[in-house]
Design a protein around this motif. Structure first.
Motif, short mmCIF file in Angstrom:
data_model
loop_
_atom_site.label_atom_id
_atom_site.label_comp_id
_atom_site.label_asym_id
_atom_site.label_seq_id
_atom_site.Cartn_x
_atom_site.Cartn_y
_atom_site.Cartn_z
N GLN A 62 0.74 -1.76 0.29
CA GLN A 62 0.31 0.00 0.17
C GLN A 62 1.02 1.57 0.23
N SER A 63 1.40 1.28 -1.43
CA SER A 63 2.28 2.34 -1.60
C SER A 63 2.67 3.16 0.16
N LEU A 64 2.70 4.36 0.34
CA LEU A 64 3.33 5.36 1.48
C LEU A 64 3.01 4.51 2.74
N LEU A 65 2.34 3.48 2.66
CA LEU A 65 1.46 3.20 4.28
C LEU A 65 2.96 1.93 4.87
N ARG A 66 3.83 1.28 3.78
CA ARG A 66 4.31 -0.11 4.43
C ARG A 66 5.27 0.53 3.36
N LEU A 67 6.56 1.46 3.91
CA LEU A 67 7.44 0.87 2.89
C LEU A 67 9.19 0.41 3.51
N ARG A 68 10.00 0.18 2.94
CA ARG A 68 11.14 0.08 3.41
C ARG A 68 11.96 0.92 3.89
N GLU A 69 11.84 2.12 3.22
CA GLU A 69 12.57 3.73 3.18
C GLU A 69 11.72 4.34 3.26
N PHE A 70 11.41 4.70 4.50
CA PHE A 70 10.39 5.90 5.13
C PHE A 70 10.52 6.84 5.83
N TYR A 71 9.70 8.11 5.74
CA TYR A 71 10.10 9.04 6.95
C TYR A 71 10.29 8.92 8.10
N GLN A 72 10.41 9.28 9.48
CA GLN A 72 9.72 9.85 10.43
C GLN A 72 10.56 10.87 11.45
N ALA A 73 9.53 11.26 11.89
CA ALA A 73 9.62 12.54 12.87
C ALA A 73 9.00 12.64 14.51
N PHE A 82 -1.79 6.54 18.63
CA PHE A 82 -2.98 7.62 18.01
C PHE A 82 -3.15 7.00 16.18
N GLU A 83 -4.24 6.67 16.47
CA GLU A 83 -4.49 5.72 14.95
C GLU A 83 -5.18 6.95 14.40
N VAL A 84 -6.29 6.31 13.46
CA VAL A 84 -7.35 6.55 12.31
C VAL A 84 -7.59 6.06 11.21
N GLN A 85 -8.69 6.55 11.13
CA GLN A 85 -9.56 6.01 10.88
C GLN A 85 -9.24 6.05 8.90
N THR A 86 -9.30 4.96 8.22
CA THR A 86 -8.87 5.21 6.87
C THR A 86 -9.66 4.35 5.92
N THR A 87 -10.24 4.34 4.42
CA THR A 87 -11.00 3.35 3.90
C THR A 87 -10.49 1.76 3.63
N ILE A 88 -9.25 2.13 4.25
CA ILE A 88 -8.43 0.65 4.30
C ILE A 88 -8.02 0.25 6.33
N GLY A 89 -9.04 0.77 6.44
CA GLY A 89 -8.97 0.00 8.19
C GLY A 89 -8.46 1.44 8.97
N TRP A 90 -8.05 1.63 10.49
CA TRP A 90 -7.02 1.92 11.43
C TRP A 90 -5.83 1.49 10.95
N ASP A 104 4.90 10.13 6.25
CA ASP A 104 4.25 9.32 4.76
C ASP A 104 2.96 8.60 5.18
N ARG A 105 2.56 8.15 6.17
CA ARG A 105 0.95 8.46 6.72
C ARG A 105 0.55 8.46 6.42
N SER A 106 0.48 10.20 7.66
CA SER A 106 0.29 11.27 7.89
C SER A 106 -0.01 11.66 6.56
N LEU A 107 0.95 12.41 5.75
CA LEU A 107 0.22 12.68 4.72
C LEU A 107 -0.66 12.18 3.23
N TYR A 108 -1.04 10.36 3.82
CA TYR A 108 -1.62 9.73 3.28
C TYR A 108 -2.64 10.28 3.96
N THR A 109 -2.64 10.01 5.03
CA THR A 109 -4.11 10.62 5.79
C THR A 109 -5.09 11.93 5.29
N ILE A 110 -4.33 13.11 5.46
CA ILE A 110 -4.14 13.72 5.45
C ILE A 110 -5.00 13.77 3.35
#
Length: 485
Positions: free
Chosen positions: A201-212, A305-313, A359-365
RNA sequence: GCGGAGUUAGUCCAGACUGGUAGGACGUCAGCUUCCCAAGCUGAAGGUCGCGGGUUCAAUUCCCGCACUCCGCACCA
């Protein structure tokens, strides 16, 4: 709008797309940000700095992505960030050794045990593949860190699996040279790397990803001694209690004991305020306290901290109370001193961590902001103006009669300060639609009247309404409308 | 990693069973027209049909392998 809609938007409008896509050996789990994605990410991070780093007086660093082997020996990642796995010789199914053994024999072996221990139980209990009854190969460890070789001798080092190790390792220097006082937050934005077995799922589970990531160093004896708590005591956070998500104020949540102390509640409240401003639908969010089995190996208390999206929490942030796990480990391994003075007393700080997936945050936005307006036949990305990839479209109603030149003049005045998009060609309605889709909150149009009185129309993305303003007033109007809150 | 379904233009998809190197819609670009909300007309660009191998005079099409994407399982800080 669902995952597929976001994916299509991302591909068509330059938010993100697969890495190395022209080559057949492109690996899964690597994605690029395009122009719109970069622009939005930069603004999201600026908001993060404002709402967390600056608000709380934190320090920000930017550490190496490659770190020495000792770091991960101390952190526990070499031993614990790996799963013992067994592979069936005949059907080549792979299982986690500890789980397979427990299911069949009810014998519990810690996942960090020696590989020989797993092999021993498997042969003693004659454990076979649950799918085909085949025999297993020898147990081996699959470590999720990427190993890299340094220099001609190939000295081992690793791509960091979380950004925060730099913060722990740098803590003694930072505390001394930056005149640190507890509690002290140290923050970092950067890439982390994990060799996921199956990225999805693209930005949701990456091997190289951004963290803050933010690590707050604190005196464990003063977790309820926090003056600034009053700033957020009335902030409502949504917290899951017994399978039910309840909106509760930070003050109540501490008094009722749902959250162990003011210190943790303070940061959860701050985080909620941040995501609210980022445009995530807070009514679709929750803090969920993790059970013993779900927690990371270093955490004593953990809230996701979790958010509801169309593919689940979807987990956006891990908030872990890491106690003195990291500082003690690094102190032992390195012989460096990590104790600091707090009120004339020597303490080894504890750490509370806010580890955000960018990345996940941006997707959710994107998912929470994209909507289809059938009545106006358009798709609109209603992101907050200060996060929009393009602040303002600058359009000439038609190209001729000198309108193009006039438009270029207006553009020249604005393009340094704002993210602009200049467009002269095509039907005006189509150009507005295109801007709606990348989330541009405003469009300025130069028309024939402009040539007479130096006014332009300013169109609002969400209402589609227009007002006429003077060219000299554009800057002050935009400035107010796209500034951070 | 396992099982299933897919991969054809920027995007969404048709074609293949019956091998002869592709087509639509939307989008993009240019021109005309219109002159404030995806209008119309004309024209154009854009594909080694995921990659590699095999069969064949000839493969996008048939066969094999691999990669990637999606779904489920497993995994997941």
């Amino acid at each position: 709008m669902n995952y597929d809609n976001i994916m299509q938007l991302a591909l068509e409008r330059g938010f993100y797309f697969p890495s190395c896509e022209i080559y057949a050996d492109a690996q899964a789990g690597f994605w690029e940000y395009g122009p719109a994605g970069v622009s939005m990410k930069a603004k999201f991070l600026e908001l993060w700095r404002r709402e967390l780093v600056r608000r709380d007086g934190m320090l920000e660093i930017d550490g190496s992505q490659i770190m020495s082997q000792s770091v991960f020996e101390a952190s526990g990642h070499l031993a614990s960030f790996a799963d013992p796995i067994i592979r069936c010789k005949s059907c080549s199914s792979t299982f986690r050794a500890d789980r397979m053994i427990f299911e069949v024999s009810k014998i519990e072996i810690p996942e960090s045990a020696d590989l020989a221990d797993f092999d021993k139980v498997i042969s003693e209990k004659n454990i076979r593949c649950s799918k085909c009854k085949g025999e297993f190969d020898k147990c081996r460890k699959f470590n999720m860190m990427f190993k890299v070789e340094i220099g001609p001798e190939g000295e081992p080092a690793y791509l960091r699996p979380e950004t925060c190790q730099s913060i722990f390792v740098d803590f003694p220097r930072l505390f001394k040279t930056m005149r640190g006082k507890l509690p002290l937050g140290i923050a970092q934005i950067g890439k982390s790397f994990r060799n996921e077995i199956s990225p999805r799922q693209s930005l949701l589970r990456l091997r190289e990803f951004y963290q803050a990531e933010i690590e707050i160093f604190c005196n464990p004896n003063k977790l309820n001694d926090l003056e600034k708590f009053s700033e957020i005591q009335d902030t409502i956070i949504r917290i899951q209690i017994d399978d039910e998500v309840k909106p509760v104020s930070c003050k109540q949540v501490v008094e009722s004991g749902v959250i162990p102390n003011k210190f943790v509640a303070y940061y959860l409240g701050m985080l909620t305020e941040f995501y609210e401003k980022a445009g995530i639908d807070i009514t679709k969010s929750r803090f969920r306290r993790l059970g013993e089995k779900e927690k990371a190996f270093y955490a004593t208390v953990a809230f996701d901290f979790e958010v509801q999206t169309t593919i689940g929490w979807l987990e956006l942030v891990a908030c872990n109370y890491r106690s003195d796990y990291d500082l003690t480990s690094h102190a032992n391994k390195s012989k460096e001193k990590f104790e600091v003075l707090d009120d004339e007393q020597k303490v080894l700080p504890h750490v509370f961590e806010i580890s955000m997936g960018i990345d996940r945050s941006l997707y959710t936005i994107l998912e929470h902001s994209l909507r289809e307006e059938k009545e106006n036949d358009r798709i609109v990305l209603s992101v907050r103006p200060y996060l929009a990839p393009v602040h303002v479209g600058i359009l000439s109603l038609v190209k001729k009669d000198g309108l193009k030149e006039k438009t270029d003049e207006v553009h020249l005045k604005l393009k340094r300060k704002y993210d602009t998009f200049l467009d002269h060609s095509g039907a005006i309605g189509r150009r507005y639609r295109r801007l709606d889709e990348v989330g541009a909150p405003f469009a300025i149009t130069v028309d024939h009247q402009t040539l007479q009185d130096d006014t332009v129309t300013l169109r609002n993305r969400d209402t589609m309404e227009q007002q006429r303003i003077k060219i000299v007033d554009i800057d002050s109007t935009l400035s107010k409308s796209v500034s951070f809150p």
